[in-house]
Enzyme design. Structure first.
Site, PDB file in Angstrom:
ATOM      1  N   ALA A   3      76.465  23.713  21.402  1.00  0.00           N
ATOM      2  CA  ALA A   3      75.815  22.543  20.814  1.00  0.00           C
ATOM      3  C   ALA A   3      74.550  22.918  20.057  1.00  0.00           C
ATOM      4  O   ALA A   3      74.277  22.395  18.965  1.00  0.00           O
ATOM      5  CB  ALA A   3      75.493  21.528  21.912  1.00  0.00           C
ATOM      6  N   LYS A  22      76.504  18.470  33.573  1.00  0.00           N
ATOM      7  CA  LYS A  22      75.286  18.880  34.272  1.00  0.00           C
ATOM      8  C   LYS A  22      74.908  17.861  35.339  1.00  0.00           C
ATOM      9  O   LYS A  22      74.367  18.222  36.394  1.00  0.00           O
ATOM     10  CB  LYS A  22      74.131  19.066  33.284  1.00  0.00           C
ATOM     11  CG  LYS A  22      74.425  20.047  32.177  1.00  0.00           C
ATOM     12  CD  LYS A  22      74.988  21.365  32.698  1.00  0.00           C
ATOM     13  CE  LYS A  22      75.707  22.152  31.632  1.00  0.00           C
ATOM     14  NZ  LYS A  22      77.038  21.661  31.283  1.00  0.00           N
ATOM     15  N   ALA A  81      91.249  25.581  31.029  1.00  0.00           N
ATOM     16  CA  ALA A  81      90.055  25.839  30.224  1.00  0.00           C
ATOM     17  C   ALA A  81      90.281  27.141  29.468  1.00  0.00           C
ATOM     18  O   ALA A  81      89.669  28.165  29.757  1.00  0.00           O
ATOM     19  CB  ALA A  81      88.829  25.917  31.113  1.00  0.00           C
ATOM     20  N   HIS A 106      52.384  34.080  38.025  1.00  0.00           N
ATOM     21  CA  HIS A 106      52.809  34.401  39.383  1.00  0.00           C
ATOM     22  C   HIS A 106      52.479  33.216  40.291  1.00  0.00           C
ATOM     23  O   HIS A 106      51.413  32.627  40.169  1.00  0.00           O
ATOM     24  CB  HIS A 106      52.074  35.641  39.878  1.00  0.00           C
ATOM     25  CG  HIS A 106      52.348  35.979  41.313  1.00  0.00           C
ATOM     26  ND1 HIS A 106      53.496  36.626  41.711  1.00  0.00           N
ATOM     27  CD2 HIS A 106      51.632  35.737  42.437  1.00  0.00           C
ATOM     28  CE1 HIS A 106      53.475  36.789  43.018  1.00  0.00           C
ATOM     29  NE2 HIS A 106      52.349  36.254  43.483  1.00  0.00           N
ATOM     30  N   GLY A 159      90.113  27.780  26.039  1.00  0.00           N
ATOM     31  CA  GLY A 159      89.637  27.858  24.669  1.00  0.00           C
ATOM     32  C   GLY A 159      89.780  26.559  23.903  1.00  0.00           C
ATOM     33  O   GLY A 159      90.218  25.539  24.449  1.00  0.00           O
TER      34      GLY A 159
END
Length: 468
Positions: A322, A51, A272, A447, A274
């Site tokens: 996680a 991240k 990537a 809003h 699995g």
């Protein structure tokens, strides 16, 4: 330090350390055995550092579109080592935080690999191994296995750490590839594809299934593909990747696509495809616990067939998330302590992908709800009709809801667009609280926020949307 504990937790990832902390809160004397890093793969080599990388890439992408906001900056650039350094620093900081929490909770930690070493009366014996030597032997009537998982290796597509990357190499690149092939389009694959594409790489995604992000609602995955291609990615589905041929500083392969073969040469490849559970060398063969396709079988309270032995998190099977592991840790410990926790409801666990655009979901897709025999009402609301999304310059997105037409139960919710990973929890609360369209329709959403799309998508399912 006593070698007799109430509970031994094997593995210090988001399942294991949370289980240890909750057990300490409940008055247990707890030992935690971890061989590498507190926080596990998630904190050190997964959820958190990725991240940080994605944040840097997203900002860099935005710098190249400042004109859209009436702003300007000359020659925006990035320094790859600094981007990686920041990511590693975030992981280190959070790891220290976990270590501090365990120390504060008076959890006894052991550095090494754990092996089940038989029983002594009602207690399980656990040997702690370091560099091939036994450094400690501890005992407890209850042992939780939280050993996690690792990337799956496929013949001909094995990672080598240099040309063919796994997640760790992809997070700490020594060079920025000009051309990149990502094999697999699950959350890990598309997040790395987004990161490298935003830094300017030519990215190709190859997926063996008939669509990308197969865990998501087909309508959402179709919109994700459209968005990724709009950002310049090349995507092949129904595609088989041939053996990878490594050159001096490149990798060549052949993609078998529905439209024919494609010869491809790239600088690097990210696999990537699995994961497999970490079940080796735990001593499981000395127990009654069953393993199925590298995952330990458990009941609704994380119990194996061996009395006093439990398994949580990735090693216990899907969903490999996680937050699922952490919640299982709490459920498991509370059951051990004599409390009456609710079993884990898999359909109430949200899934989040931090690509650009983000994708988030909970519950059943429309397709799966219909297949399960439900008569459904479906609501959709585009971000293009939401004032906040348009003001942010992020109008490409959608919120979709799936309701049981007979009872009003929210069967599933699916979102694509900016910050949907922060908003999906609203629908998770609705499912956990067993709310229906009636309560959701009468809920007042602030809003201007993108969360208003969540309200409108509920109203749309019952032909009451106001802004489309």
């Amino acid at each position: 330090m006593s070698d007799l504990f109430d509970l031994i937790v094997i593995g210090g990832g988001p399942g294991g350390y949370v289980a240890a902390l909750r057990a300490s809160q409940l008055g247990m004397n707890v030992a935690l055995v971890e061989s590498t890093h507190m926080g596990g793969v998630c904190l050190n080599w997964g959820c958190i550092p990725t991240k940080a990388l994605l944040r840097s890439a997203d900002l860099y992408h935005t710098l190249h579109h400042l004109k859209d906001y009436g702003l300007s900056a000359e020659n925006p650039s990035f320094d790859l080592p600094s981007v990686v350094k920041r990511s590693r620093g975030v992981a280190t900081r959070m790891g220290r935080g976990v270590a501090h929490l365990l120390k504060k909770a008076k959890v006894s930690t052991f550095d090494g690999r754990a092996q089940l070493a038989g029983r002594q009366g009602d207690a399980h014996k656990v040997a702690v191994m370091k560099d091939g030597q036994k450094t400690a032997e501890i005992q407890a009537p209850h042992v939780i296995l939280a050993t996690g998982a690792r990337a799956r290796q496929l013949p001909g597509l094995e990672t080598d750490g240099k040309h063919i990357w796994g997640a760790r190499e992809a997070m700490t690149p020594d060079v920025l590839p000009k051309k990149l092939l990502v094999i697999g389009s699950g959350a890990i694959g598309v997040e790395f594809a987004s990161f490298y594409r935003d830094l300017g790489c030519e990215v190709t995604i190859a997926e063996v299934a008939d669509r990308i992000m197969v865990a998501e609602d087909p309508e959402i995955s179709a919109q994700a593909r459209k968005a990724f291609e709009k950002r310049g990615m090349t995507i092949h589905t129904n595609t088989k990747v041939g053996p990878l041929q490594k050159g001096e500083d490149s990798v060549s392969t052949t993609l078998e696509t529905p439209d024919g073969t494609v010869d491809l040469t790239v600088d690097r490849v990210i696999c990537a495809v699995g994961i497999v559970g970490n079940v080796e060398e735990l001593g499981l063969e000395k127990t009654r616990a069953k393993v199925d396709r590298t995952h330990i079988l458990t009941d609704e309270f994380c119990r194996t067939d061996e009395p006093g032995l439990y398994a949580i998190g990735d090693v216990a099977g899907a969903p490999w998330l996680a937050h699922k592991a952490s919640h299982e840790g709490v459920i498991c410990v509370e059951k051990i302590s004599g409390r009456s926790p609710e079993p884990l409801h898999a359909l109430n666990i949200p899934g989040c992908t931090y690509s650009h655009p983000q994708v988030a979901s909970v519950g059943l897709s429309e397709e799966k709800a219909r297949a399960a025999g439900y008569r459904v009402k479906v609501g959709r609301f585009p971000f293009l009709a939401n004032g906040k999304a348009v003001a942010m310059g992020e109008p490409d997105g959608m919120t979709k809801t799936v309701f049981d037409a007979e009872t009003g139960e929210l069967l599933g919710a699916h979102m694509i667009g900016p910050e949907v990973t922060e908003m999906i929890q609203g629908y998770v609360i609705a499912r956990t609280g067993e709310l229906t369209e009636a309560e959701l329709s009468e809920t007042v959403f602030p809003h201007p926020t993108i969360s208003e799309t969540m309200h409108e998508a509920v109203l749309a399912a019952y032909e009451g949307a106001l802004h489309i």
